[in-house]
Scaffold this active site. Structure first.
Site, short mmCIF file in Angstrom:
data_model
loop_
_atom_site.label_atom_id
_atom_site.label_comp_id
_atom_site.label_asym_id
_atom_site.label_seq_id
_atom_site.Cartn_x
_atom_site.Cartn_y
_atom_site.Cartn_z
N LYS A 119 -42.31 -22.69 -54.13
CA LYS A 119 -42.86 -21.34 -54.56
C LYS A 119 -41.79 -20.44 -54.16
O LYS A 119 -41.48 -20.18 -52.82
CB LYS A 119 -43.98 -21.22 -53.70
CG LYS A 119 -44.75 -19.97 -53.96
CD LYS A 119 -45.19 -19.29 -52.67
CE LYS A 119 -44.47 -18.40 -52.05
NZ LYS A 119 -44.03 -17.18 -52.53
N SER B 24 -38.20 -14.97 -43.27
CA SER B 24 -38.24 -14.18 -41.81
C SER B 24 -38.81 -14.94 -40.88
O SER B 24 -39.72 -16.01 -40.99
CB SER B 24 -39.05 -12.77 -42.24
OG SER B 24 -40.29 -13.24 -42.44
N THR C 258 -42.83 -14.96 -40.60
CA THR C 258 -43.29 -15.81 -41.77
C THR C 258 -43.23 -17.12 -41.23
O THR C 258 -44.20 -18.05 -41.49
CB THR C 258 -42.98 -15.62 -43.29
OG1 THR C 258 -42.90 -14.02 -43.49
CG2 THR C 258 -43.44 -16.27 -44.24
N GLU D 42 -35.74 -22.20 -41.68
CA GLU D 42 -34.47 -21.39 -41.69
C GLU D 42 -34.80 -19.77 -41.57
O GLU D 42 -35.17 -19.72 -42.60
CB GLU D 42 -33.55 -21.73 -42.88
CG GLU D 42 -33.05 -22.98 -42.74
CD GLU D 42 -32.09 -23.54 -41.67
OE1 GLU D 42 -31.55 -22.56 -40.84
OE2 GLU D 42 -31.61 -24.60 -41.70
N CYS E 259 -28.82 -14.35 -44.24
CA CYS E 259 -29.29 -14.67 -43.16
C CYS E 259 -28.08 -14.70 -42.20
O CYS E 259 -28.36 -14.13 -41.05
CB CYS E 259 -29.92 -16.24 -43.24
SG CYS E 259 -28.97 -17.17 -43.91
N GLU F 179 -33.19 -7.29 -37.08
CA GLU F 179 -32.39 -7.59 -38.24
C GLU F 179 -32.65 -6.52 -39.42
O GLU F 179 -33.54 -6.47 -39.85
CB GLU F 179 -32.81 -9.12 -38.65
CG GLU F 179 -32.10 -9.37 -39.85
CD GLU F 179 -32.90 -10.85 -40.44
OE1 GLU F 179 -33.96 -10.73 -40.59
OE2 GLU F 179 -31.72 -11.69 -40.98
P1 NAD Z 1 -40.29 -13.56 -46.11
O1 NAD Z 1 -40.59 -14.32 -45.02
O2 NAD Z 1 -40.93 -12.08 -46.38
O3 NAD Z 1 -40.76 -14.40 -47.46
C1 NAD Z 1 -40.11 -15.58 -47.54
C2 NAD Z 1 -41.14 -16.25 -48.62
O4 NAD Z 1 -42.12 -16.67 -47.98
C3 NAD Z 1 -41.31 -15.82 -49.75
O5 NAD Z 1 -41.55 -16.77 -50.83
C4 NAD Z 1 -42.94 -15.24 -49.34
O6 NAD Z 1 -43.78 -15.19 -50.74
C5 NAD Z 1 -43.30 -16.46 -48.36
N1 NAD Z 1 -44.45 -16.15 -47.64
C6 NAD Z 1 -44.70 -14.57 -47.05
N2 NAD Z 1 -45.86 -14.93 -46.43
C7 NAD Z 1 -46.29 -16.15 -46.12
C8 NAD Z 1 -47.19 -16.84 -45.65
N3 NAD Z 1 -47.92 -16.35 -44.63
N4 NAD Z 1 -47.17 -18.18 -45.72
C9 NAD Z 1 -46.32 -18.80 -46.44
N5 NAD Z 1 -45.31 -18.18 -46.98
C10 NAD Z 1 -45.20 -16.85 -46.97
O7 NAD Z 1 -38.71 -13.50 -46.15
P2 NAD Z 1 -37.78 -12.68 -47.26
O8 NAD Z 1 -38.20 -11.09 -47.01
O9 NAD Z 1 -38.01 -13.31 -48.61
O10 NAD Z 1 -36.56 -13.10 -46.81
C11 NAD Z 1 -35.56 -12.45 -45.93
C12 NAD Z 1 -35.74 -13.15 -44.41
O11 NAD Z 1 -35.20 -14.47 -44.70
C13 NAD Z 1 -34.74 -12.56 -43.50
O12 NAD Z 1 -35.13 -12.50 -42.20
C14 NAD Z 1 -33.53 -13.51 -43.73
O13 NAD Z 1 -32.73 -13.77 -42.47
C15 NAD Z 1 -34.26 -14.64 -43.85
N6 NAD Z 1 -33.27 -15.86 -44.29
C16 NAD Z 1 -32.88 -16.93 -43.52
C17 NAD Z 1 -32.23 -17.63 -43.87
C18 NAD Z 1 -31.55 -18.98 -42.83
O14 NAD Z 1 -31.18 -20.01 -43.46
N7 NAD Z 1 -32.05 -18.87 -41.66
C19 NAD Z 1 -31.46 -17.84 -45.31
C20 NAD Z 1 -31.98 -16.66 -46.33
C21 NAD Z 1 -32.85 -15.80 -45.48
#
Ligand code: NAD
Length: 468
Positions: free
Chosen positions: A170, A222, A225, A243, A277, A374
């Site tokens: 997803k 994030s 989440t 991650e 990230c 962040e």
């Molecule tokens: P997000 O957490 O808002 O969303 C990520 C995914 O989770 C999306 O597909 C979203 O639809 C889904 N999601 C949202 N709520 C959910 C729930 N309650 N249950 C399950 N899935 C849910 O993150 P984002 O804004 O898309 O991405 C940015 C974040 O990702 C930043 O914090 C960044 O640091 C992190 N990130 C981490 C890495 C790593 O490898 N550590 C890599 C890339 C991004």
């Protein structure tokens, strides 16, 4: 306008509801994302479960070969994928943008195809033989973010299928189209049902993390989440690789050469507009070279072209979405209100698109959100320090622990300082340079588990110990 479809059991499945996906540079609608229902998710999990019964038995060498064929297909469609990615994500085609991302997806796919996890013999003697076997887990759920959607999809999908699992992915609702296309291409290679894609709003992700038919979730996104996923996965004791967010610190030691490190520092922080990230998100610079580092960084930043992703000379694009744009704007405004000095940028460009200029913020310290949280966007706080122990203490004074870096000429000293940083990866005179053979993951609240290399592959397996 293209209406995309879910891919379930090898077939394109139409939905009755859609949501528009917009180009963040222009606001133009670039495609229509299918809105999956809970019943669609159930069908995808069932298709993946049915495919698992045969895919798990396919010989290892055949699965490796299938991954190589996926790489070949991605390569053959690289330009198409890159353009779609620029349309929906906003990043430029050139520089460290979409073509670079597809290149990364290819590199990781190829490398992962070649990793072996052979049976380990733990004991072989009169007292008997003990072997450690690695087995696939089952149906894995993949939930991905919007910053590097194609590469991260490959980080989840390829190790899963390489080790005999099946997948329901997803993608983020901000960038679903390139993942749908990727899964269509993968389905040209793999048997039906091995990789399925469902798209929709966040609720579908929430349903996946509690779904009894999903045995493991790989999540990149994030930290808030990640916490929710961990909580809802508890009832079915799912395996998790999380991650999560980072707030990576970089420490510039007094012996560093500002002119030599400026370009590296800049791209460490501003790769993908800071929406990475493991980008450098807090920079600590020793008082003796503070002004020189600020001047060199600002001079470099002024040369960087920010613009529409399809413009040939753009090396950075817009912020990907309104929410992130508002966060970056608010954090910079707060820092300024608290007395910080804006070296470059600091005001939204205005006009069409979520364009926010490259922003360097000096004379800033802990106690404002640009440093403590962040920012995940094109704004870097530069913090002055007087002794290295103080810089290390401040770098570690954060709940995140993804990456960190130390910059200086004396490599022994830099290594000593690096070893004191609380983070999963640490770099000397660079930052965020990940590679497919090196495990990557966060400590503290930046995640659980690792990706990449043999260590990452093992996370898609369970151990069976055989005593004979
Ligand atoms: P997000 O957490 O808002 O969303 C990520 C995914 O989770 C999306 O597909 C979203 O639809 C889904 N999601 C949202 N709520 C959910 C729930 N309650 N249950 C399950 N899935 C849910 O993150 P984002 O804004 O898309 O991405 C940015 C974040 O990702 C930043 O914090 C960044 O640091 C992190 N990130 C981490 C890495 C790593 O490898 N550590 C890599 C890339 C991004």
């Amino acid at each position: 306008m293209d209406r995309y479809a879910l891919v379930i059991g090898g077939e394109r499945i139409a939905t009755s509801r859609f949501a528009d996906v917009a180009n963040p540079s222009t606001g133009a609608i670039v495609g229509r994302m299918p809105l999956a229902t809970p019943a669609d998710l159930d069908r995808a999990v069932q298709a993946a479960a049915a495919a698992f019964e045969t895919w798990r038995l396919v010989p290892d060498a055949e699965r490796a070969e299938a991954c190589r064929r996926i790489a070949a297909t991605i390569e053959a469609h690289a330009e198409e994928l890159a353009r779609l990615l620029t349309e929906e994500q906003g990043k430029p085609l050139n520089g460290l943008g979409s073509r670079f991302e597809i290149g990364g997806a290819l590199a990781w796919t190829r490398h992962t195809a070649d990793i072996e996890l052979p049976v380990e013999v733990l004991q072989d003697g009169e007292a008997g033989r003990v072997e450690l076997h690695r087995k696939p887990i089952g149906v894995t759920g993949s939930i991905t973010p919007w910053n590097w959607p194609v590469m991260i999809a490959c980080w989840h999908i390829i190790p899963a299928v390489r080790t005999g699992n099946t997948v329901v992915i997803k993608p983020s609702p901000m960038t679903p189209l390139s993942t749908i296309r990727l899964v269509e291409l993968i389905n040209e290679v793999l048997p039906a049902g091995v990789v399925n894609v469902v798209t929709g709003e966040n609720e579908i992700g929430a349903l996946m993390s509690s779904h009894p038919g999903i045995a493991k979730v790989s999540f990149t996104g994030s930290t808030p989440t990640g916490r929710k996923i961990m909580a809802s996965a508890a009832a079915t004791l799912k395996r998790l690789t999380l991650e999560l967010g980072g707030n990576d610190a970089g420490i510039v030691l007094p012996d560093a050469s500002p002119a030599e490190i400026a370009e590296g520092l800049f791209w460490s922080a501003f790769i993908n507009n800071g929406q990475t990230c493991a980008a450098l998100k807090r920079l600590y610079v020793h008082d003796s070279i503070y002004d020189a580092v600020c001047d060199e960084l600002a001079a470099y930043a002024r040369k960087v072209v920010v613009g529409d992703g399809f413009a040939e000379d753009s090396v950075l694009g817009p912020v990907q979405n309104r929410m992130q744009f508002d966060i970056v704007s608010a954090y910079v405004d707060e820092a300024r209100a608290k007395g910080a000095r804006i070296l470059t940028g600091g005001e939204p460009a205005g006009g069409q698109g979520y364009f926010y200029p490259v922003t360097l913020v000096a004379d800033v310290d802990h106690g404002c959100r640009l440093v403590d949280n962040e920012q995940f966007g094109p704004a870097l706080p530069i913090i002055r320090y007087h002794d290295v122990a103080e810089a290390v203490r401040k770098a570690n004074d954060n709940a995140a622990g993804l990456g960190g870096s130390v910059w200086g000429r004396d490599l022994e000293q830099a290594r000593r300082v690096a070893s004191q940083l609380e983070c999963g990866s640490v770099w000397i005179n660079k930052h965020g340079a990940i590679q497919p053979n090196a495990p990557f993951g966060g400590v503290k609240q930046s995640g659980i588990g690792v990706e990449f290399g043999a260590e990452g592959l093992k996370e898609f397996t369970t151990i069976q110990t055989v005593f004979c």
